[in-house]
Design an enzyme around this catalytic site. Structure first.
Site, PDB file in Angstrom:
ATOM      1  N   ILE A  42       1.064  -0.970  -0.064  1.00  0.00           N
ATOM      2  CA  ILE A  42      -0.011   0.097  -0.618  1.00  0.00           C
ATOM      3  C   ILE A  42       0.079   0.900   0.287  1.00  0.00           C
ATOM      4  CG2 ILE A  42      -2.044  -1.390   1.532  1.00  0.00           C
ATOM      5  CD1 ILE A  42      -1.477   1.088   4.182  1.00  0.00           C
ATOM      6  N   ASN A  49      -7.031  -3.318   5.804  1.00  0.00           N
ATOM      7  CA  ASN A  49      -6.799  -3.777   7.332  1.00  0.00           C
ATOM      8  C   ASN A  49      -5.407  -3.240   7.274  1.00  0.00           C
ATOM      9  OD1 ASN A  49      -6.246  -5.873   9.301  1.00  0.00           O
ATOM     10  ND2 ASN A  49      -5.699  -6.722   8.202  1.00  0.00           N
ATOM     11  N   TYR A  81       0.888   6.565  15.964  1.00  0.00           N
ATOM     12  CA  TYR A  81       0.424   5.796  15.823  1.00  0.00           C
ATOM     13  C   TYR A  81      -1.631   5.899  15.960  1.00  0.00           C
ATOM     14  CZ  TYR A  81      -2.324   1.404  15.592  1.00  0.00           C
ATOM     15  OH  TYR A  81      -3.280   0.134  15.253  1.00  0.00           O
ATOM     16  N   GLY A  82      -1.361   6.696  17.018  1.00  0.00           N
ATOM     17  CA  GLY A  82      -2.803   7.166  17.470  1.00  0.00           C
ATOM     18  C   GLY A  82      -2.824   9.180  15.589  1.00  0.00           C
ATOM     19  N   VAL A  83      -1.983   9.594  16.367  1.00  0.00           N
ATOM     20  CA  VAL A  83      -2.051  10.444  14.307  1.00  0.00           C
ATOM     21  C   VAL A  83      -2.651  10.123  13.889  1.00  0.00           C
ATOM     22  CG1 VAL A  83      -1.279  12.630  13.782  1.00  0.00           C
ATOM     23  CG2 VAL A  83      -1.309  11.958  16.020  1.00  0.00           C
ATOM     24  N   SER A  84      -2.253   9.006  12.843  1.00  0.00           N
ATOM     25  CA  SER A  84      -1.700   8.247  11.641  1.00  0.00           C
ATOM     26  C   SER A  84      -3.648   6.854  11.247  1.00  0.00           C
ATOM     27  CB  SER A  84      -1.014   7.665  11.424  1.00  0.00           C
ATOM     28  OG  SER A  84      -1.504   5.987  12.593  1.00  0.00           O
ATOM     29  N   LYS A  85      -4.043   7.356  12.602  1.00  0.00           N
ATOM     30  CA  LYS A  85      -5.722   6.125  12.694  1.00  0.00           C
ATOM     31  C   LYS A  85      -6.489   7.204  12.776  1.00  0.00           C
ATOM     32  CE  LYS A  85      -3.803   1.812  12.469  1.00  0.00           C
ATOM     33  NZ  LYS A  85      -5.286   1.107  11.426  1.00  0.00           N
ATOM     34  N   SER A 129      -8.694   2.158  15.412  1.00  0.00           N
ATOM     35  CA  SER A 129      -8.367   1.257  16.174  1.00  0.00           C
ATOM     36  C   SER A 129      -8.675   2.691  17.455  1.00  0.00           C
ATOM     37  CB  SER A 129      -6.734   1.703  16.829  1.00  0.00           C
ATOM     38  OG  SER A 129      -5.887   2.036  17.372  1.00  0.00           O
TER      39      SER A 129
END
Length: 282
Positions: free
Chosen positions: A63, A89, A192-196, A139
């Protein structure tokens, strides 16, 4: 050209993606494509599922690589002409023990989880068939409330925000992380949180775009928190099995739920993505 129904799951050689493919093979009335960046691991996953009596198809898909995405899109367009289910996913998270600088973690996380998902989504949006389902595996950390800054939250929640504007915000976060100003600029400390959060915001924007099509295809684009699942992404600290993590994504893929642009919790209920609190059960 075949007119059979098509389901695609990205990043599916292991973990939740593998369990989603397995569940689709059991209940989806069409062909299921397991995709992965690593061909060897993807083909091994296919063999494992075949041993269980399932028969998914395989195609390589990275991806983060536009050429890879374009090749897969061309293959699907030529052989089937459309897609009924797309499960985004594929994702990446650094270990809690990672030693990479935060700026590097931000760059990689956003590149994979936001821009990678965006790349696949925008490639396949034109191929989505009537009543198709798109499921973006987000998430609990992708909940808008996880962004500390009220100002940034307002920008992300703005109903006039475009994909270009959202991409600018994600790039702004990476730039702040690389200059060690992510705290000063109130982005927080979770790459990770910001990306999600970006992935989840993208979900809402894409749904809005599809709702405004001149000729509606009645497409459902939703984002889902699968639960705290034990996978290599969290060093197997999760409390749920991958099969349990696949429950909500499979519900969105297989059932007539009518939800559009919703944040779906692991128990298959709709959570308020814009609200101040998350559901208590993770």
């Amino acid at each position: 050209m075949s007119i059979e129904k098509i389901a695609i799951v990205t990043g599916a050689n292991k973990g939740i993606g593998y369990a989603i493919v397995k569940g689709l093979c059991e209940k989806f009335t069409g062909k299921v494509y397991l995709t992965s960046r690593d061909v060897f691991k993807g083909e091994a996953a296919i063999e494992s599922l075949q041993e269980l009596g399932y028969n998914p198809a395989y195609h390589e898909l990275d991806i983060t690589n536009q050429t890879s995405v374009d090749k897969f899109k061309a293959y699907i367009a030529k052989n089937y002409g459309g897609v009924n289910v797309l499960v985004n996913n594929a994702g990446f998270a650094f270990s809690v023990k990672a030693t990479e600088p935060f700026g590097k973690q931000a760059e990689v996380s956003v590149n994979v989880n936001y821009f990678g998902t965006l790349r696949v989504s925008e490639a396949f949006l034109p191929l989505l068939r009537q009543n198709a389902n798109v499921i973006n595996v987000s998430s609990s950390l992708g909940h808008l409330a996880k962004i500390p800054s009220e100002e940034i939250r307002k920008k992300i929640a703005d109903p006039s925000l475009t994909i270009a504007g959202l991409s600018d915000l994600m790039t702004e976060f990476v730039r702040a992380a690389k200059t060690d100003s992510n705290l000063e600029k109130t982005w927080g400390t979770s790459a990770y949180g910001v990306s999600k959060v970006g992935m989840s915001a993208m979900t809402i924007i894409h749904q809005r775009m599809l709702d405004n099509e001149t000729s509606s295809r009645n497409i459902h684009v939703n984002h889902v928190h699968p639960g705290y699942v034990a996978t290599n992404m969290n060093d197997y600290h999760g409390i749920l099995t991958v099969e349990e993590g696949a429950v909500a994504p499979l519900h969105l893929a297989l059932n007539t739920h009518g939800w559009k642009g919703q944040f779906v919790w692991r128990d298959c209920t709709v959570a308020d993505w814009f609200g101040p609190k998350l559901p208590s059960v993770f």
